[in-house]
Design an enzyme around this catalytic site. Structure first.
Site, PDB file in Angstrom:
ATOM      1  N   LYS A 208       0.826  -1.208   0.000  1.00  0.00           N
ATOM      2  CA  LYS A 208       0.000   0.000   0.000  1.00  0.00           C
ATOM      3  C   LYS A 208       0.864   1.263   0.000  1.00  0.00           C
ATOM      4  CE  LYS A 208      -3.214   2.940   0.436  1.00  0.00           C
ATOM      5  NZ  LYS A 208      -4.229   3.205  -0.563  1.00  0.00           N
ATOM      6  N   CYS A 262      -3.776  10.981   1.010  1.00  0.00           N
ATOM      7  CA  CYS A 262      -3.107   9.702   0.745  1.00  0.00           C
ATOM      8  C   CYS A 262      -1.694   9.937   0.227  1.00  0.00           C
ATOM      9  CB  CYS A 262      -3.899   8.902  -0.281  1.00  0.00           C
ATOM     10  SG  CYS A 262      -5.619   8.707   0.163  1.00  0.00           S
TER      11      CYS A 262
HETATM   12  N1  SAJ Z   1      -1.738  14.635  -9.555  1.00  0.00           N
HETATM   13  C1  SAJ Z   1      -0.864  15.355 -10.360  1.00  0.00           C
HETATM   14  N2  SAJ Z   1      -0.508  14.812 -11.569  1.00  0.00           N
HETATM   15  C2  SAJ Z   1      -0.998  13.624 -12.005  1.00  0.00           C
HETATM   16  C3  SAJ Z   1      -1.864  12.899 -11.176  1.00  0.00           C
HETATM   17  C4  SAJ Z   1      -2.219  13.440  -9.942  1.00  0.00           C
HETATM   18  O1  SAJ Z   1      -0.406  16.440 -10.004  1.00  0.00           O
HETATM   19  O2  SAJ Z   1      -0.644  13.221 -13.135  1.00  0.00           O
HETATM   20  C5  SAJ Z   1      -2.131  15.187  -8.240  1.00  0.00           C
HETATM   21  C6  SAJ Z   1      -3.638  15.427  -8.103  1.00  0.00           C
HETATM   22  O3  SAJ Z   1      -4.014  16.679  -8.605  1.00  0.00           O
HETATM   23  C7  SAJ Z   1      -3.811  15.308  -6.604  1.00  0.00           C
HETATM   24  C8  SAJ Z   1      -2.754  14.281  -6.188  1.00  0.00           C
HETATM   25  O4  SAJ Z   1      -1.835  14.217  -7.266  1.00  0.00           O
HETATM   26  O5  SAJ Z   1      -3.514  16.533  -5.948  1.00  0.00           O
HETATM   27  C9  SAJ Z   1      -3.274  12.895  -5.866  1.00  0.00           C
HETATM   28  O6  SAJ Z   1      -4.299  12.524  -6.770  1.00  0.00           O
HETATM   29  P1  SAJ Z   1      -4.434  11.045  -7.381  1.00  0.00           P
HETATM   30  O7  SAJ Z   1      -5.630  11.050  -8.260  1.00  0.00           O
HETATM   31  O8  SAJ Z   1      -3.168  10.624  -7.999  1.00  0.00           O
HETATM   32  O9  SAJ Z   1      -4.611  10.103  -6.117  1.00  0.00           O
HETATM   33  P2  SAJ Z   1      -5.552  10.096  -4.808  1.00  0.00           P
HETATM   34  O10 SAJ Z   1      -4.767  10.684  -3.684  1.00  0.00           O
HETATM   35  O11 SAJ Z   1      -6.883  10.653  -5.073  1.00  0.00           O
HETATM   36  O12 SAJ Z   1      -5.696   8.502  -4.601  1.00  0.00           O
HETATM   37  C10 SAJ Z   1      -4.520   7.734  -4.414  1.00  0.00           C
HETATM   38  C11 SAJ Z   1      -4.557   6.538  -5.389  1.00  0.00           C
HETATM   39  N3  SAJ Z   1      -3.254   5.866  -5.377  1.00  0.00           N
HETATM   40  C12 SAJ Z   1      -2.615   5.541  -6.526  1.00  0.00           C
HETATM   41  O13 SAJ Z   1      -3.042   5.830  -7.623  1.00  0.00           O
HETATM   42  C13 SAJ Z   1      -1.331   4.792  -6.394  1.00  0.00           C
HETATM   43  C14 SAJ Z   1      -5.664   5.565  -4.945  1.00  0.00           C
HETATM   44  O14 SAJ Z   1      -5.626   4.376  -5.748  1.00  0.00           O
HETATM   45  C15 SAJ Z   1      -5.480   5.189  -3.463  1.00  0.00           C
HETATM   46  O15 SAJ Z   1      -6.505   4.304  -3.025  1.00  0.00           O
HETATM   47  C16 SAJ Z   1      -5.570   6.470  -2.659  1.00  0.00           C
HETATM   48  O16 SAJ Z   1      -4.475   7.308  -3.053  1.00  0.00           O
HETATM   49  C17 SAJ Z   1      -5.461   6.105  -1.172  1.00  0.00           C
HETATM   50  O17 SAJ Z   1      -6.513   6.072  -0.523  1.00  0.00           O
HETATM   51  O18 SAJ Z   1      -4.384   5.774  -0.708  1.00  0.00           O
END
Ligand code: SAJ
Length: 423
Positions: A208, A262
Site C-alpha cells: 500500500k 493519501c
Molecule cells: N496529480 C498530479 N498529476 C498527475 C496525477 C495526480 O499532479 O498526473 C495530483 C492530483 O491533482 C492530486 C494528487 O496528485 O492533488 C493525488 O491525486 P491522485 O488522483 O493521484 O490520487 P488520490 O490521492 O486521489 O488517490 C490515491 C490513489 N493511489 C494511486 O493511484 C497509487 C488511490 O488508488 C489510493 O486508493 C488512494 O491514493 C489512497 O486512498 O491511498
C-alpha cells in the site's frame, strides 16, 4: 451451527472508505453495523446525507437504510467481521499517528470472540497489523490467526470513483495465517470482482505504501520537468505529450502540487520507518510540496503589484471531488494572501462560506487575474467572453493546462501556463 452475533459485519469508521465498504457488504446481503465515534457523522449517515459528491453513493446509502441492511451507531456491537477503516494521518513531525487505529480497535475488542475476523484497511506503517491488532488480541488470551482471524487489506480506490473501484480493483489480503486469508477472502468475494491476492500482513502494508510513493515520485518527476521547461522557455505539457509517444515513457501530469490525505501523506510513513533508504521518496515529497510556492511566485511575478485582486477557480485537491485536505491550491491562496493580494475563490463542489468561497460572478468581479486551480468538469463550459467582461485586467494563469491558449487569446486574455516559459 449458525452463530448468534448481532451483525455479520461491523465497519469501524464511516469515512470515505468505511461507508462505501459498509454499503457494499450491506448490498451483498450482509447485516452491517457502521460504527463511528462522531455523532455528527453517524447522524449524517442515518439521514442519508453522507458522500454527496461520490457517484452513486448517496443512492446506495438510501437504499440500504430503507431495507435495514445498514445500521449506523456511535457504539460498536457483536459481529463476525470487523473492518477498521479509520484515518492514519501524520503528526507535525511527519511521524504516523496510529492513535485512531489503536482506539478503534480498543473499542471493538470487548466484542470480539473466538471465530471472529478482523481486517485493518487503514494505510499503516509496516508491522502495524501485528502491533495494533494481534498484540492486543494475544493480551486478551486469543491466538491471532488461529481462533481470531486477522488480515491487512489495503483500500486502493480513487476518490471520485470509489464504488466502481471497490468492486473492480484487484485486492490484496495480507493474513497473519493461511486461514485468516481464506476467511477474509470469503467476505470480500461477496462484492469484489477483481482478483484477490494472498500474502502476509507486513507485505500487504508495504504494498500500500509503495503504491502511493510510486505515484508521488512519478508526479514529482513531472513537476521537476515543468520547472526545467519553464526555465528553458519551452512548454512542459507539449514535452510531456511528445515524450509519451515513446513506447516506454509515460510521464504524469505536472501541476500545482500533490494534495489529498493519501499521496501527500503516505510516503512520509516510509521515510519515517526507513530514513536511510528513502532519499528519492523524501526528495519527491519535497519537490511536490514546493509546487504551490513555485506557482505563487510566478503569479506574483506576472502581476507584480500586491494591491491586485486574484480569482481562483477550484480549491479541492484534485478535479471533481469535494475534498480540500492538503490541497495545494489552498496553499497557493494562502501564500498570495500573505503577500498582500486579495484572493477570491470559487469552487462549486465546496460548501460556500468555507475558505471565502463565493459565487463565480462575485469571485471574478474586478479581478486582475483568473487562476485555474483545479480542472473540475463543471468549468468546462466557462464563458470566456463573460469572464472577460467581469474582470478588470484580462490575465489567466492556468496550473492544469485546462484552458485552450488560442481560445483565451481570441477572447482577449494574456494566458500563462504553469511549466511554460513564455506567455
Ligand atoms: N496529480 C498530479 N498529476 C498527475 C496525477 C495526480 O499532479 O498526473 C495530483 C492530483 O491533482 C492530486 C494528487 O496528485 O492533488 C493525488 O491525486 P491522485 O488522483 O493521484 O490520487 P488520490 O490521492 O486521489 O488517490 C490515491 C490513489 N493511489 C494511486 O493511484 C497509487 C488511490 O488508488 C489510493 O486508493 C488512494 O491514493 C489512497 O486512498 O491511498
Amino acid at each position: 451451527m449458525k452463530n448468534m452475533r448481532k451483525y455479520d459485519v461491523c465497519v469501524v469508521g464511516l469515512g470515505y472508505i468505511g461507508l462505501p465498504t459498509a454499503l457494499l457488504f450491506a448490498k451483498s446481503g450482509k447485516k452491517v453495523l457502521g460504527y463511528d465515534i462522531s455523532a455528527d457523522t453517524v447522524q449524517k449517515v442515518r439521514n442519508g446525507e453522507q458522500g454527496k459528491n461520490e457517484p452513486n453513493l448517496n443512492e446506495l446509502l438510501k437504499e440500504c437504510l430503507k431495507n435495514g441492511s445498514l445500521t449506523a451507531d456511535t457504539k460498536p456491537d457483536f459481529a463476525d467481521l470487523y473492518i477498521i477503516a479509520v484515518p492514519t494521518p501524520f503528526k507535525n513531525d511527519k511521524e504516523p499517528d496510529m492513535s485512531y487505529v489503536q482506539s478503534a480497535f480498543e473499542a471493538v475488542l470487548p466484542y470480539i470472540e473466538k471465530g471472529c475476523s478482523v481486517v485493518l484497511e487503514s494505510t499503516s506503517p509496516v508491522g502495524s497489523t501485528v502491533k495494533y491488532i494481534c498484540e492486543p488480541l494475544a493480551k486478551k488470551g486469543f491466538k491471532p490467526g488461529e481462533d481470531v482471524f486477522v488480515a491487512y487489506s489495503p483500500e486502493r480506490v480513487l476518490p471520485g470513483n470509489i464504488l466502481f473501484e471497490l468492486v473492480h480493483n484487484n485486492r490484496i489480503v495480507g493474513g497473519v495465517s493461511e486461514e485468516s486469508c481464506l476467511r477474509v477472502k470469503e467476505y470480500y468475494k461477496l462484492f469484489v470482482k477483481g482478483d484477490i491476492e494472498f500474502t502476509d500482513a507486513n507485505t500487504a502494508e508495504m504494498c500500500k505504501l509503495t503504491e502511493n510513493a510510486y505515484r508521488d515520485v512519478n508526479i514529482a518527476f513531472a513537476n521537476e520537468m515543468a520547472k526545467m521547461c519553464q526555465a528553458a522557455g519551452v512548454n512542459a505539457w507539449e514535452v510531456q505529450k511528445l515524450c509519451n509517444k515513446h513506447p516506454r515513457v509515460n510521464i504524469l501530469m505536472p501541476g500545482p502540487g500533490v494534495g489529498g490525505h493519501c499521496i501527500a501523506v503516505d510516503p512520509w510513513f516510509l521515510v519515517s520507518s526507513f530514513p536511510e533508504a528513502t532519499r528519492l521518496i523524501a526528495t519527491s515529497r519535497n519537490v511536490n510540496d514546493s509546487m504551490p510556492l513555485f506557482a505563487a511566485e510566478q503569479i506574483d511575478k506576472i502581476l507584480g503589484d500586491t494591491s491586485r485582486k486574484i480569482s481562483i477557480l477550484g480549491i479541492t485537491y484534485k478535479p471533481d471531488v469535494d475534498d480540500v485536505r492538503e490541497s495545494p491550491v489552498l496553499k497557493i491562496a494562502e501564500i498570495l494572501r500573505q503577500k498582500g493580494y486579495e484572493v477570491a475563490i470559487h469552487d462549486p463542489l465546496v460548501a460556500p462560506g468555507k475558505y471565502a468561497n463565493t459565487d463565480l460572478e462575485v469571485c471574478l468581479q474586478d479581478s486582475d487575474m483568473l487562476v485555474i486551480g483545479v480542472n473540475h468538469k463543471a468549468f468546462k463550459n466557462l464563458d470566456l467572453q463573460k469572464v472577460f467582461s467581469l474582470m478588470r485586467t484580462k490575465v489567466i494563469y492556468d496550473t492544469r493546462n485546462f484552458i485552450d491558449r488560442t481560445e483565451a487569446n481570441k477572447a482577449g486574455f494574456a494566458y500563462y501556463l504553469l511549466g511554460c516559459g513564455s506567455e
